[in-house]
Scaffold this motif. Sequence first.
Motif, mmCIF file in Angstrom:
data_model
loop_
_atom_site.group_PDB
_atom_site.id
_atom_site.type_symbol
_atom_site.label_atom_id
_atom_site.label_comp_id
_atom_site.label_asym_id
_atom_site.label_seq_id
_atom_site.Cartn_x
_atom_site.Cartn_y
_atom_site.Cartn_z
ATOM 1 N N SER A 1 -15.635 49.697 32.221
ATOM 2 C CA SER A 1 -14.682 48.658 32.620
ATOM 3 C C SER A 1 -14.447 48.703 34.122
ATOM 4 O O SER A 1 -13.985 49.710 34.666
ATOM 5 C CB SER A 1 -13.355 48.854 31.883
ATOM 6 O OG SER A 1 -12.353 48.025 32.431
ATOM 7 N N THR A 2 -14.742 47.606 34.805
ATOM 8 C CA THR A 2 -14.484 47.556 36.251
ATOM 9 C C THR A 2 -12.994 47.608 36.545
ATOM 10 O O THR A 2 -12.579 48.127 37.582
ATOM 11 C CB THR A 2 -15.091 46.274 36.855
ATOM 12 O OG1 THR A 2 -14.569 45.133 36.165
ATOM 13 C CG2 THR A 2 -16.606 46.285 36.730
ATOM 14 N N ASP A 3 -12.172 47.087 35.637
ATOM 15 C CA ASP A 3 -10.721 47.133 35.842
ATOM 16 C C ASP A 3 -10.209 48.563 35.782
ATOM 17 O O ASP A 3 -9.375 48.980 36.601
ATOM 18 C CB ASP A 3 -10.011 46.286 34.778
ATOM 19 C CG ASP A 3 -10.260 44.796 34.948
ATOM 20 O OD1 ASP A 3 -10.502 44.362 36.083
ATOM 21 O OD2 ASP A 3 -10.206 44.072 33.936
ATOM 22 N N ILE A 4 -10.690 49.343 34.814
ATOM 23 C CA ILE A 4 -10.248 50.734 34.694
ATOM 24 C C ILE A 4 -10.775 51.564 35.860
ATOM 25 O O ILE A 4 -10.078 52.436 36.388
ATOM 26 C CB ILE A 4 -10.691 51.315 33.340
ATOM 27 C CG1 ILE A 4 -9.978 50.576 32.197
ATOM 28 C CG2 ILE A 4 -10.397 52.813 33.259
ATOM 29 C CD1 ILE A 4 -10.416 50.998 30.811
ATOM 30 N N LEU A 5 -12.001 51.285 36.312
ATOM 31 C CA LEU A 5 -12.522 51.968 37.496
ATOM 32 C C LEU A 5 -11.660 51.675 38.718
ATOM 33 O O LEU A 5 -11.392 52.562 39.534
ATOM 34 C CB LEU A 5 -13.964 51.535 37.746
ATOM 35 C CG LEU A 5 -15.022 52.050 36.767
ATOM 36 C CD1 LEU A 5 -16.373 51.392 37.054
ATOM 37 C CD2 LEU A 5 -15.149 53.564 36.833
ATOM 38 N N ARG A 6 -11.215 50.432 38.843
ATOM 39 C CA ARG A 6 -10.344 50.067 39.975
ATOM 40 C C ARG A 6 -9.011 50.801 39.891
ATOM 41 O O ARG A 6 -8.497 51.295 40.906
ATOM 42 C CB ARG A 6 -10.120 48.552 39.988
ATOM 43 C CG ARG A 6 -9.134 48.075 41.052
ATOM 44 C CD ARG A 6 -8.923 46.578 40.979
ATOM 45 N NE ARG A 6 -8.601 46.131 39.638
ATOM 46 C CZ ARG A 6 -7.391 46.261 39.082
ATOM 47 N NH1 ARG A 6 -6.404 46.848 39.759
ATOM 48 N NH2 ARG A 6 -7.175 45.825 37.855
#
Length: 233
Positions: free
Chosen positions: A210-215
């Motif tokens: 998930s790019t959101d969780i990485l962010r």
Amino acid sequence: MYPRGTVDMALRLSAIGILDQENARICGVSAAAIRHWRCGRRQASHGTAAGRSLTCPRCHGRSLDEAAYAYLLGLYLGDGHITRGRRDVFVLSLFCSDDWPGLLAAARGTMSAVMPMSGVFCVHRPGCTQVKSTSKHWPCLFPQHGPGRKHTREIALEQWQSAIVAKYPGEFARGLFHSDGWRGVNRVRRKAADGDRWHEYPRYLFDNQSTDILRLCGDALNRLGVGLAVLAA
């Protein structure tokens, strides 16, 4: 009758996930006494109007252990999920590797700290242990719960969650790395006139689709002043 200090210590050990038999050996009492204190306290709390009114921090205004919640939020976003059971009861599940028993104890302890009225239990799987807790209010604390896998949908924190993460970024990052991360040692060799020299340092990796969780992970590390290196897939 046992001293009040013995009872309090036994209840604290139960709250962080110590099994009844081990708890009994530590406190010098019988396992039956541990079960009586643990279950008796829970039943008494459930049986009173005051106990029932303190179920959910979001719905009923109960105080929330914010540091424990920040850690549990990281565990959930990294490798946890919520499913609906019978009678509209939801099950929060975390997967803990059996290679690190400390993670299992930490997961059980933080679940109990965030939702003291809900029991925590374990289901053993090949190579890992599933830590589970049931409550009708887990979706209240984790509004990111929804249909489908996390990396296929938007993951955004609500304002109250962002405030907690900003206050406890270390606990949040620790939960992420404990659930879906890795820690190792990098060894760097440097040639010198008197022979090779080695320099070692710890390396932490967090891998999530998930790019959101990485962010969110990157934002927490930035708050901690930790340098970041993003590796392309």
